[in-house]
Design a protein around this motif. Structure first.
Motif, short mmCIF file in Angstrom:
data_model
loop_
_atom_site.label_atom_id
_atom_site.label_comp_id
_atom_site.label_asym_id
_atom_site.label_seq_id
_atom_site.Cartn_x
_atom_site.Cartn_y
_atom_site.Cartn_z
N CYS A 87 0.85 -1.19 0.00
CA CYS A 87 0.00 0.00 0.00
C CYS A 87 0.88 1.24 0.00
CB CYS A 87 -0.90 0.01 1.23
SG CYS A 87 -2.12 -1.30 1.22
N TYR A 88 0.93 1.91 -1.13
CA TYR A 88 1.73 3.13 -1.24
C TYR A 88 1.18 4.20 -0.29
CZ TYR A 88 3.24 7.60 -3.17
OH TYR A 88 3.74 8.86 -3.31
N ALA A 89 2.07 4.82 0.49
CA ALA A 89 1.65 5.86 1.43
C ALA A 89 1.44 7.16 0.65
CB ALA A 89 2.70 6.05 2.52
N VAL A 90 0.19 7.49 0.41
CA VAL A 90 -0.17 8.63 -0.44
C VAL A 90 0.42 9.94 0.07
CG1 VAL A 90 -2.15 9.98 -1.31
CG2 VAL A 90 -2.26 7.49 -1.29
N LYS A 91 0.63 10.05 1.38
CA LYS A 91 1.15 11.30 1.95
C LYS A 91 2.51 11.67 1.38
CE LYS A 91 1.12 9.62 6.27
NZ LYS A 91 0.99 8.14 6.18
N ALA A 92 3.28 10.71 0.90
CA ALA A 92 4.62 11.02 0.40
C ALA A 92 4.55 11.88 -0.87
CB ALA A 92 5.39 9.73 0.13
N ASN A 93 3.61 11.56 -1.74
CA ASN A 93 3.42 12.34 -2.96
C ASN A 93 2.05 11.96 -3.54
OD1 ASN A 93 3.36 13.36 -5.62
ND2 ASN A 93 5.60 13.38 -5.70
N GLY A 94 1.13 12.89 -3.43
CA GLY A 94 -0.24 12.60 -3.83
C GLY A 94 -0.61 13.15 -5.19
N ASN A 95 0.39 13.41 -6.03
CA ASN A 95 0.04 13.91 -7.37
C ASN A 95 -0.85 12.88 -8.08
OD1 ASN A 95 0.45 13.99 -10.42
ND2 ASN A 95 1.08 16.02 -9.74
N PRO A 96 -1.99 13.31 -8.63
CA PRO A 96 -2.92 12.36 -9.24
C PRO A 96 -2.30 11.49 -10.33
CG PRO A 96 -3.96 14.51 -8.99
CD PRO A 96 -2.52 14.69 -8.61
N ALA A 97 -1.39 12.04 -11.12
CA ALA A 97 -0.79 11.24 -12.21
C ALA A 97 0.14 10.17 -11.63
CB ALA A 97 -0.02 12.15 -13.16
N ILE A 98 0.86 10.53 -10.58
CA ILE A 98 1.75 9.55 -9.95
C ILE A 98 0.92 8.46 -9.27
CG2 ILE A 98 3.45 9.28 -8.09
CD1 ILE A 98 4.64 11.98 -9.00
N LEU A 99 -0.16 8.87 -8.64
CA LEU A 99 -1.04 7.87 -8.01
C LEU A 99 -1.61 6.92 -9.07
CD1 LEU A 99 -3.02 10.00 -5.38
CD2 LEU A 99 -1.01 8.56 -5.02
N ARG A 100 -2.00 7.47 -10.21
CA ARG A 100 -2.57 6.62 -11.26
C ARG A 100 -1.53 5.60 -11.74
NH1 ARG A 100 -3.85 10.05 -15.41
NH2 ARG A 100 -4.91 11.24 -13.80
N LEU A 101 -0.30 6.08 -11.86
CA LEU A 101 0.81 5.20 -12.29
C LEU A 101 0.96 4.03 -11.32
CD1 LEU A 101 3.00 5.51 -14.49
CD2 LEU A 101 4.44 6.61 -12.77
N LEU A 102 0.90 4.35 -10.03
CA LEU A 102 1.12 3.31 -9.01
C LEU A 102 -0.09 2.39 -8.91
CD1 LEU A 102 2.99 5.53 -6.41
CD2 LEU A 102 3.96 3.70 -7.83
N ALA A 103 -1.28 2.95 -9.09
CA ALA A 103 -2.49 2.11 -9.07
C ALA A 103 -2.45 1.13 -10.25
CB ALA A 103 -3.74 2.98 -9.13
N GLU A 104 -2.06 1.65 -11.40
CA GLU A 104 -1.99 0.79 -12.60
C GLU A 104 -0.92 -0.28 -12.45
OE1 GLU A 104 -1.59 3.49 -15.90
OE2 GLU A 104 -3.72 4.09 -15.76
N ALA A 105 0.14 0.04 -11.71
CA ALA A 105 1.21 -0.94 -11.49
C ALA A 105 0.75 -2.07 -10.57
CB ALA A 105 2.44 -0.24 -10.91
N GLY A 106 -0.37 -1.86 -9.89
CA GLY A 106 -0.92 -2.94 -9.05
C GLY A 106 -0.79 -2.70 -7.56
N LEU A 107 -0.31 -1.53 -7.17
CA LEU A 107 -0.17 -1.26 -5.74
C LEU A 107 -1.52 -0.91 -5.12
CD1 LEU A 107 2.78 -0.60 -6.94
CD2 LEU A 107 3.13 0.52 -4.75
N GLY A 108 -1.56 -1.02 -3.80
CA GLY A 108 -2.68 -0.50 -3.04
C GLY A 108 -2.30 0.85 -2.49
N ALA A 109 -3.14 1.42 -1.62
CA ALA A 109 -2.85 2.75 -1.07
C ALA A 109 -3.08 2.76 0.44
CB ALA A 109 -3.73 3.79 -1.74
N ASP A 110 -2.19 3.47 1.11
CA ASP A 110 -2.37 3.76 2.53
C ASP A 110 -2.76 5.23 2.61
OD1 ASP A 110 -2.03 4.01 5.37
OD2 ASP A 110 -0.03 4.79 4.99
N VAL A 111 -3.97 5.50 3.12
CA VAL A 111 -4.43 6.89 3.17
C VAL A 111 -4.57 7.34 4.61
CG1 VAL A 111 -5.61 6.68 0.96
CG2 VAL A 111 -6.91 6.33 3.07
#
Ligand code: LLP
Length: 422
Positions: free
Chosen positions: A63-87
């Motif tokens: 689960c990628y910790a969104v607080k580190a960098n929450g840019n929507p494009a970077i989040l989309r990249l990580l979601a597409e790579a198969g990661l989850g998110a820690d919010v």
């Protein structure tokens, strides 16, 4: 001064004495998008994300910790790579869902979840809410009962492990505000088990950020396994152990170290105790995925010398990158253009235009002699850089670009003065 004194980092390298991100000269980016500018390498982000996914045992959740960098494009990249998110807030939950993270891969940690944030998490059916106090569990139980919805919960435990890092980001000692004591955790799990609308699924800890050693992570994982086993013996069977985030990066090192190798060592250290005990592994890495993938590009506005010091006054400041000011964090600073031979090395305090002596990006930095309009790159700025930026001193938040080989995407517009009025 020879160009070879300056060595790039990861995906930021000199080609013909010009600093590039992947295949794009940073000077071109400054020209097209202006400065200060956050520049990210897509390849570097994905390399680190894939290292986690490749090393994690089957059935784990990264689960990628969104607080580190929450840019929507970077989040989309990580979601597409198969990661989850820690919010950690309703806002981060919104960003994570917007970016396409699967709800069953989203966990929500944080000491002060508001009722409307809990409702939003239940609306989305996320994987689990990680509880950090008895009162919070009561609040979640109340909302779950009103909605007649079963809510998966984890409990964040404070393992009382001291770690070597900045005191502001060490989180796992008894006196910190985070998590609950092991005794309280056991009683919360018993409460949840007996509650018709609560379902205990996991146990979590996060001992701190920017930790370089593997041993405290292993100790924390072993501690959590011990507690989960104790709960199992009283009939409470948990699915997963969440070891938190926190693998540090080497900010000051001159020698580039592939983050993927460190991730491998870290994974071995945390996965073994969890796997041996038969639990699924959950982790919440932030910094180690994005820090080295980003640089802050800034331009020299003026230089001056006084009080025995040389100052390079640049157009980026503590509102753009707060880490040096807040934690005395060291970020390497390199000149972007080494094509012209410059007179001798100088030591500069690289400072911003903000009205505080604490507004600096680096002190006593060896750089070639600088003139106005020279460009500098501040490294390892991809994590907790833009994320902690502000409008202090009426300054506009910078733009962000993502570089993919020869292509650049503007992934956040620079603010305009109109933003200061909203
Ligand atoms: N999980 C939880 C519950 C956290 O609180 C954090 C970070 C992470 C995961 C991610 O940790 P990481 O893998 O990024 O170390 N602003 C500070 C860092 C604050 C970290 C807060 N929590 C800095 O710039 O160093």
């Amino acid at each position: 001064m020879g160009a070879n004194k300056y060595v790039g980092y990861g995906r930021f390298q000199y080609q013909n004495h010009r600093l590039h991100c992947e295949n794009i000269p940073l000077a071109h980016l400054a020209q097209s998008y202006g400065t200060p500018l956050y520049v990210y390498s897509r390849a570097a982000i994905l390399e680190n994300a894939h290292a986690y996914l490749a090393q994690a045992p089957a059935g784990s959740l990264v689960c990628y910790a969104v607080k580190a960098n929450g840019n929507p494009a970077i989040l989309r990249l990580l979601a597409e790579a198969g990661l989850g998110a820690d919010v950690t807030s309703g806002g981060e939950l919104f960003l994570a869902l917007h970016a396409g993270f699967l709800p069953e891969k989203i966990i929500y940690s944080g000491v002060g979840k508001l009722p409307h944030e809990i409702e939003a998490a239940l609306d989305a059916n996320i994987r689990a809410l990680h509880v950090e106090s008895a009162r919070e569990l009561e609040q979640i139980a109340l909302i779950a009962s009103q909605r007649q919805q079963i809510v998966p919960i984890g409990v964040r435990v404070n393992p009382d492990i001291y770690v070597e890092t900045h005191p502001y980001i060490s989180t796992g000692a008894r006196q910190h505000k985070f998590g609950v004591s092991p005794e309280t955790a056991v009683s919360l799990f018993h409460f949840a088990t007996q509650h018709p609308w609560l379902k205990p699924v996991g146990i979590a800890a996060h001992i701190g950020s920017q930790i370089q050693e593997i041993a405290p992570f292993t100790a924390s994982a072993e501690f959590l396994v011990g507690l989960a086993d104790e709960l199992a013996s009283s009939g409470i069977q948990l699915e997963y152990i969440d070891v938190g985030g926190g693998l540090g990066v080497q900010y000051a090192s001159k020698k580039w170290e592939a983050q993927s190798e460190k991730i491998e060592q870290w994974m071995t250290g945390v996965a073994k105790p969890v796997q041996n005990a038969g639990y699924r592994l959950v982790m919440e890495p932030g910094r180690s995925i994005v820090a080295a993938a980003g640089a802050l590009l800034t331009q020299v506005v003026y230089t001056k010398s006084q009080g025995g010091k040389q100052f390079a006054i640049v157009d980026a400041a503590m509102n753009d990158l707060l880490r040096p000011t807040l934690y005395k964090a060291h970020h390497e600073i390199l000149p972007v253009d080494l094509t012209q031979r410059r007179r001798g090395a100088e030591k500069y305090d690289v400072v911003g235009p903000i009205c505080e002596t604490g507004d600096f990006l680096g002190k006593e930095r060896p750089l070639p002699s600088l003139s106005p309009s020279d460009l500098l790159a501040v490294f390892h700025a991809g994590a907790y850089g833009f994320a902690m930026s502000s409008n202090y001193n009426g300054r506009l938040r910078p733009a962000e670009v993502l570089v993919d080989g020869e292509t650049t995407y503007l992934i956040r517009h620079r603010q305009t003065y109109a933003n200061l009025l909203k």
